[in-house]
Design a protein around this motif. Structure first.
Motif, PDB file in Angstrom:
ATOM      1  N   CYS A 179     -74.344  46.728  47.522  1.00  0.00           N
ATOM      2  CA  CYS A 179     -74.781  46.721  48.926  1.00  0.00           C
ATOM      3  C   CYS A 179     -74.559  48.089  49.573  1.00  0.00           C
ATOM      4  O   CYS A 179     -75.424  48.587  50.305  1.00  0.00           O
ATOM      5  CB  CYS A 179     -74.035  45.641  49.707  1.00  0.00           C
ATOM      6  N   TYR A 192     -76.862  41.038  50.117  1.00  0.00           N
ATOM      7  CA  TYR A 192     -75.640  40.425  50.653  1.00  0.00           C
ATOM      8  C   TYR A 192     -75.823  38.922  50.833  1.00  0.00           C
ATOM      9  O   TYR A 192     -74.950  38.128  50.454  1.00  0.00           O
ATOM     10  CB  TYR A 192     -75.286  41.081  51.979  1.00  0.00           C
ATOM     11  N   ASN A 202     -73.688  36.187  48.810  1.00  0.00           N
ATOM     12  CA  ASN A 202     -72.588  35.849  49.712  1.00  0.00           C
ATOM     13  C   ASN A 202     -71.856  34.592  49.282  1.00  0.00           C
ATOM     14  O   ASN A 202     -70.681  34.411  49.602  1.00  0.00           O
ATOM     15  CB  ASN A 202     -73.112  35.684  51.142  1.00  0.00           C
ATOM     16  N   ASN A 256     -66.345  41.885  52.288  1.00  0.00           N
ATOM     17  CA  ASN A 256     -67.453  41.611  53.202  1.00  0.00           C
ATOM     18  C   ASN A 256     -67.478  42.596  54.365  1.00  0.00           C
ATOM     19  O   ASN A 256     -68.546  43.014  54.824  1.00  0.00           O
ATOM     20  CB  ASN A 256     -67.363  40.177  53.735  1.00  0.00           C
ATOM     21  N   ILE A 261     -68.988  45.872  53.241  1.00  0.00           N
ATOM     22  CA  ILE A 261     -70.433  45.723  53.058  1.00  0.00           C
ATOM     23  C   ILE A 261     -71.152  45.753  54.403  1.00  0.00           C
ATOM     24  O   ILE A 261     -72.115  46.511  54.611  1.00  0.00           O
ATOM     25  CB  ILE A 261     -70.750  44.412  52.317  1.00  0.00           C
TER      26      ILE A 261
END
Length: 519
Positions: free
Chosen positions: A272, A288, A292, A301, A304
Motif C-alpha cells: 500500500c 487496502y 483489510n 493500518n 497505510i
C-alpha cells in the motif's frame, strides 16, 4: 614539444627544416619537426599565423604509450590468486569470488593511489605527480561507482562487524576466507543504507546475501526461511519508499514461490505504501480494502492510511483526503481512532495547499480540545509536529494575520504539557528530548532557533519589520537562544528592502554583517 624531444630517449634523429609560405601579407616562416626512430614516425608543426592547424600526434602517442605500459605493469602486479578467480569468473563457488574481492580490498597499490589523490584534492595542488597520471585517475574514479566497489564496501563492513582490522590482517591467525557472517549483520547494514535512502546499496546487500548463503553461519542457514524473509522485507521496504511497486510485487511473488513464511500485515503495509509513494492512492486504497480482512494490526493500518492520506494531500484531492480520515481513521460508527502527529500534519498540509488556512487552524483547535478531554483520563493526547505549526505561521504571515499567528504560538504551541514533536531539531535538542515511538516527543517543549526564525520570517512576509525586530529582541533572550546566520540574513534582507538599515545596524551589525550598497 622540446621537452618531449629531450625526454624521449628512443629518438634517434631530429630533422629541422624551414619552409617559406607566400600569402597576401607576405612571407611566413614555418618550422617543421620530424622525429625518426626505429618504430614509428610522428610529424608535427606549428604555424604562428594559424595556430588552429597545430596537431598533437606526439601527445597522443605519449598517452598511448603510458596506457600500454600501465596495463602491463598492472597485469604483472596482480596477485596470482586474483588471476585464477578472473579466469574462473563463471564459477559458482563463492570461496573463489570472496577471495578475489578480499584481494581487492587489500590492494595496497590502489589504496596508495587513493591516498595520494585525496592529498592532491585537499591541498588543491596541480595533478602532476607520476602516480597520478591520467590513466591512474581514470582507474581510481572508475572503481568508486561500479558494482565491484559496492561489493568491496559490503565486505569491509561485514569484516569490521566481526572485528577484523582491514589495514593489518594477521596472516598468522584465522584466515578471513574461513569466516562466517551473521544474517543479522547484513540486515543491520541494509537498514543503515535504508535510513540514508541509499536504495542501490540496499539492493546490492540483498543480492550479496541471497547469492552467498553459504558465507553465513549454519544457525542462520538452518532458519533461512525466516531470516531470509527479513532480508526480503527490508529490500521491499526500500523499493516501496521509492514507489517501485512492480518490483515489490515481484519480490512478494518470489517469496511465495520459495514457500517462505509471509507476514501478511507487513506485506500489506509495504504494498500500500508503495502504491502511495508512486502517486497511485486509489490503487493503494483498493489494495487496502481487499486485504483489510487479514490485517488486524492497528499500527500497520495507521501507517497505510497515513501514506494514502499524504498522497491525496500532495495531489490537492481534499475530498478524498477527508473521506480517508473521517471514514477509515476516526469513524465514530466503528469507534476507530487511528491518528498520530503525521496524520495531523498531512491534513494541515492539504488544507494549506488549497488556501484553506482557517480549516488548518481548526484542526489544531480540535486536537487541543481533545487533549483537554484526554487529560482528565490520564492521556497526553495526540502530539503535533513543529513543522505543522511552521507551515501555518508562514501562511498567516503572508496574509498579514500576525496576531493570530502569535496566539497559536503562545496559547497552543507553548501551552504547558502540550506534546510536541520537534521536526527540525538542532544538535542540543537531542540532549533534552526523550525518544518515544519513532519521533522526538516532549511535553516540556522549548522552541529552538528554527521556530523563532519562522516567526520572524512570517513577519517579513507582510513587511512588518517592527514586529520582526520585536520578536528578535524578545523571544531569543527569553528562551536563551543563539541567533543563526539565517536569523541575521532574514533581518538583513527586509532592512534593505524597506530602507530601514538603521534597525539592522542597531541590532545586528555587531554580530553579522553583509557589505551591501543601498539602492
Amino acid at each position: 614539444m622540446l621537452r618531449y624531444l629531450l625526454n624521449n630517449k628512443k629518438t634517434t634523429q631530429v630533422i629541422t627544416t624551414t619552409s617559406r609560405i607566400t600569402c597576401n601579407n607576405g612571407i611566413i616562416k614555418c618550422r617543421h619537426f620530424c622525429i625518426n626512430n626505429s618504430n614509428n614516425k610522428v610529424e608535427d608543426f606549428y604555424d604562428a599565423e594559424n595556430p588552429e592547424t597545430q596537431t598533437f600526434n606526439w601527445f597522443k602517442s605519449k598517452i598511448d604509450k603510458k596506457v600500454t605500459t600501465y596495463i602491463k605493469e598492472e597485469t604483472k602486479s596482480t596477485v596470482s590468486s586474483s588471476l585464477k578467480e578472473q579466469e574462473n569468473v563463471d564459477s559458482k563457488t563463492f570461496e573463489k569470488k570472496f577471495e578475489y574481492y578480499l584481494n581487492l580490498v587489500n590492494d595496497d597499490f590502489l589504496k596508495e593511489e587513493l591516498k595520494n589523490a585525496s592529498e592532491e584534492i585537499q591541498n588543491n595542488s596541480p595533478i602532476d605527480r607520476a602516480n597520478l597520471s591520467f590513466t591512474t585517475l581514470v582507474r581510481v574514479c572508475g572503481k568508486l561507482s561500479n558494482e565491484e566497489s559496492r561489493i568491496k564496501e559490503i565486505i569491509k563492513r561485514l569484516l569490521s562487524l566481526n572485528g577484523i582490522n582491514l589495514n593489518k590482517i594477521n596472516n598468522d591467525g584465522e584466515s578471513p576466507l574461513n569466516i562466517k557472517f551473521k544474517l543479522s549483520q547484513a540486515h543491520l547494514i541494509m537498514r543503515d543504507y535504508l535510513l540514508r535512502n541509499n536504495s542501490i546499496m540496499v539492493e546490492q546487500v540483498f543480492k550479496f546475501v541471497n547469492s552467498n548463503l553459504d558465507r553465513f553461519s549454519n544457525e542462520d542457514v538452518d532458519s533461512s526461511r525466516s531470516s531470509s524473509g527479513e532480508t526480503y522485507y527490508i529490500f521491499i521496504e526500500s523499493l516501496s519508499s521509492n514507489g517501485d511497486i512492480s518490483k515489490c510485487l515481484e519480490l512478494v511473488k518470489e517469496m511465495k514461490t520459495k514457500q517462505m513464511k509471509i507476514d501478511d500485515n507487513k506485506v500489506n503495509r509495504l504494498i500500500c505504501s508503495g502504491y502511495s509513494n508512486s502517486n497511485q492512492p486509489e490503487k493503494a486504497l483498493e489494495y487496502y480494502h481487499a486485504s483489510n480482512g487479514s490485517n488486524s494490526d492497528d499500527s500497520e493500518n495507521l501507517v497505510i492510511l497515513n501514506s494514502i492520506l499524504n498522497c491525496f494531500s500532495r495531489q490537492y484531492k481534499i475530498d478524498k483526503m477527508e473521506m480517508v480520515y473521517n471514514d477509515l481513521m476516526v469513524s465514530s460508527k466503528s469507534n476507530l481512532k487511528l491518528c498520530d502527529y503525521n496524520t495531523i500534519q498531512y491534513l494541515v498540509e492539504g488544507y494549506l495547499k488549497v488556501g484553506n488556512v482557517n480549516r488548518a487552524i481548526e484542526i489544531l483547535i480540535e486536537k487541543e480540545n481533545e487533549l483537554m478531554m484526554a487529560a482528565g483520563i490520564g492521556n497526553t493526547g495526540t502530539p503535533i509536529t513543529t513543522q505543522t505549526f511552521h507551515q501555518i505561521f508562514i501562511k498567516l504571515g503572508k496574509q498579514n494575520r500576525l496576531n493570530e499567528m502569535m496566539d497559536l504560538f503562545e496559547y497552543i504551541m507553548m501551552k504547558p504539557g502540550k506534546p510536541i514533536v520537534e521536526s527540525l531539531p538542532i544538535e542540543t535538542d537531542f540532549d533534552k528530548l526523550s525518544e518515544i515511538g519513532d519521533g522526538l516527543v516532549t511535553t516540556d517543549f522549548i522552541p529552538n532557533i528554527n521556530t523563532i526564525n519562522i516567526l520572524i520570517d512570517s513577519c517579513c512576509q507582510c513587511n512588518n519589520i517592527d514586529m520582526a525586530y520585536h520578536l528578535f529582541n524578545t523571544l531569543i533572550p527569553k528562551f536563551n537562544l543563539q541567533p543563526s546566520s539565517e536569523t541575521y540574513s532574514i533581518l538583513e534582507a527586509i532592512s534593505f528592502k524597506l530602507s530601514r538599515t538603521d534597525l539592522y545596524k542597531k541590532y545586528c551589525s555587531d554580530y553579522f554583517h553583509i557589505i551591501k550598497k543601498e539602492d
